[in-house]
Design a protein around this motif. Structure first.
Motif, PDB file in Angstrom:
ATOM      1  N   TYR A 183      45.960 -57.359 -17.883  1.00 23.40           N
ATOM      2  CA  TYR A 183      45.846 -57.630 -19.319  1.00 23.40           C
ATOM      3  C   TYR A 183      44.911 -56.623 -20.001  1.00 23.40           C
ATOM      4  O   TYR A 183      45.193 -56.140 -21.102  1.00 23.40           O
ATOM      5  N   ASP A 184      43.809 -56.287 -19.334  1.00 25.95           N
ATOM      6  CA  ASP A 184      42.815 -55.397 -19.962  1.00 25.95           C
ATOM      7  C   ASP A 184      43.233 -53.931 -19.953  1.00 25.95           C
ATOM      8  O   ASP A 184      42.688 -53.143 -20.726  1.00 25.95           O
ATOM      9  N   THR A 185      44.140 -53.561 -19.073  1.00 26.44           N
ATOM     10  CA  THR A 185      44.449 -52.137 -18.900  1.00 26.44           C
ATOM     11  C   THR A 185      45.849 -51.742 -19.378  1.00 26.44           C
ATOM     12  O   THR A 185      46.117 -50.558 -19.573  1.00 26.44           O
ATOM     13  N   ASP A 186      46.751 -52.707 -19.551  1.00 22.31           N
ATOM     14  CA  ASP A 186      48.069 -52.387 -20.117  1.00 22.31           C
ATOM     15  C   ASP A 186      47.896 -51.775 -21.510  1.00 22.31           C
ATOM     16  O   ASP A 186      46.935 -52.112 -22.220  1.00 22.31           O
ATOM     17  N   ARG A 187      48.841 -50.916 -21.910  1.00 24.56           N
ATOM     18  CA  ARG A 187      48.811 -50.432 -23.302  1.00 24.56           C
ATOM     19  C   ARG A 187      49.083 -51.626 -24.211  1.00 24.56           C
ATOM     20  O   ARG A 187      50.087 -52.343 -24.027  1.00 24.56           O
ATOM     21  N   ASN A 188      48.187 -51.885 -25.158  1.00 27.31           N
ATOM     22  CA  ASN A 188      48.312 -53.073 -26.004  1.00 27.31           C
ATOM     23  C   ASN A 188      47.501 -52.842 -27.294  1.00 27.31           C
ATOM     24  O   ASN A 188      46.288 -53.073 -27.338  1.00 27.31           O
ATOM     25  N   LEU A 189      48.189 -52.344 -28.314  1.00 27.97           N
ATOM     26  CA  LEU A 189      47.500 -51.999 -29.563  1.00 27.97           C
ATOM     27  C   LEU A 189      46.953 -53.241 -30.249  1.00 27.97           C
ATOM     28  O   LEU A 189      45.928 -53.183 -30.940  1.00 27.97           O
ATOM     29  N   THR A 190      47.638 -54.381 -30.075  1.00 28.81           N
ATOM     30  CA  THR A 190      47.192 -55.626 -30.722  1.00 28.81           C
ATOM     31  C   THR A 190      45.851 -56.067 -30.133  1.00 28.81           C
ATOM     32  O   THR A 190      44.911 -56.402 -30.864  1.00 28.81           O
TER      33      THR A 190
END
Ligand SMILES: C[S@@+](CC[C@H](N)C(=O)[O-])C[C@H]1O[C@@H](n2cnc3c(N)ncnc32)[C@H](O)[C@@H]1O
Length: 207
Positions: A14-21
């Motif tokens: 969760y912390d390292t995936d690409r996730n702009l939100t």
């Protein structure tokens, strides 16, 4: 798949995936809440503790709730502070908190997974002190209208997590129904977003 199981599967990345939100939420939350000082704060749906560290700077005592064991395990591993108490709890059930015990309730990227907003605002009203505030940050419903929702990827397979659309007026009506006053409304774009649809909406409600 149950929402808590889905998040437990997502937890490790969760912390390292690409996730702009996620990234925009962290930036905006620090911008809105950073520099405050309160005695007690309650975090709803703390996840991996992304915002819990900020709350530990703001509050002398932080209570952090979530119903995903995997997400909470990440948070516990990351934040080892005596002032932060984590507890597994389902926010759709009565919260394990006393009446009028916190000055600040914080909830980031959680309510898209919860159908009944009235219950959440009623519980928040119940646990807050007089004059206490409820800070809420959510995926903007305009994004939901475009089909966006929380999704994680494993082995090339996308898993959407059950989500409900709440319009801006739904948040405000549920908050006012519980007795809150809207103090501040914000709409936010990530630097990489086109300038039309906002990515996040934030609310600051006051009891
Ligand atoms: C997108 S994550 C956000 C985590 C964190 N607040 C953040 O901003 O990174 C959503 C979190 O809400 C939690 N959640 C969703 N529904 C919940 C419920 N009914 N009770 C407790 N936690 C819930 C999930 O387990 C997950 O950790």
């Amino acid at each position: 798949m149950h929402i808590s199981q889905a998040y437990t599967q997502w937890a490790a990345t969760y912390d390292t995936d690409r996730n702009l939100t996620r990234d925009l939420d962290a930036t905006m939350t620090r911008g809105v809440l950073g520099g405050r000082k309160v005695a007690t704060a309650l975090e709803l749906g703390c996840g991996t503790g992304k915002n819990t560290a900020l709350l530990a700077e703001i509050a002398q005592q932080v209570y952090a709730l979530d119903f995903s064991e995997g997400m909470m395990a990440q948070a516990r591993a990351k934040i080892n502070k005596a002032q932060v108490a984590f507890a597994l709890a389902d926010l759709t059930q009565p919260w394990p908190c006393a009446t009028g015990c916190v000055e600040l309730v914080v909830c980031n990227l959680v309510l898209e997974h919860i159908r009944d907003l009235d219950f959440i605002f009623a519980e928040a009203w119940h646990v807050l002190t007089e004059g206490g505030q409820f800070y809420l940050s959510e995926l903007h419903p305009f994004k939901q209208y475009q089909g966006k929702q929380a999704v994680f990827e494993r082995g090339g397979e996308q898993t959407p997590i059950a989500a409900f659309v709440h319009h801006i007026s739904d948040f405000v009506a549920a908050a006012q129904g519980a007795g809150f006053t809207l103090t501040k409304l914000g709409e936010w774009w990530h630097d990489e977003d086109p300038p039309d649809t906002p990515r996040l909406v934030t609310f600051l409600f006051t009891k």
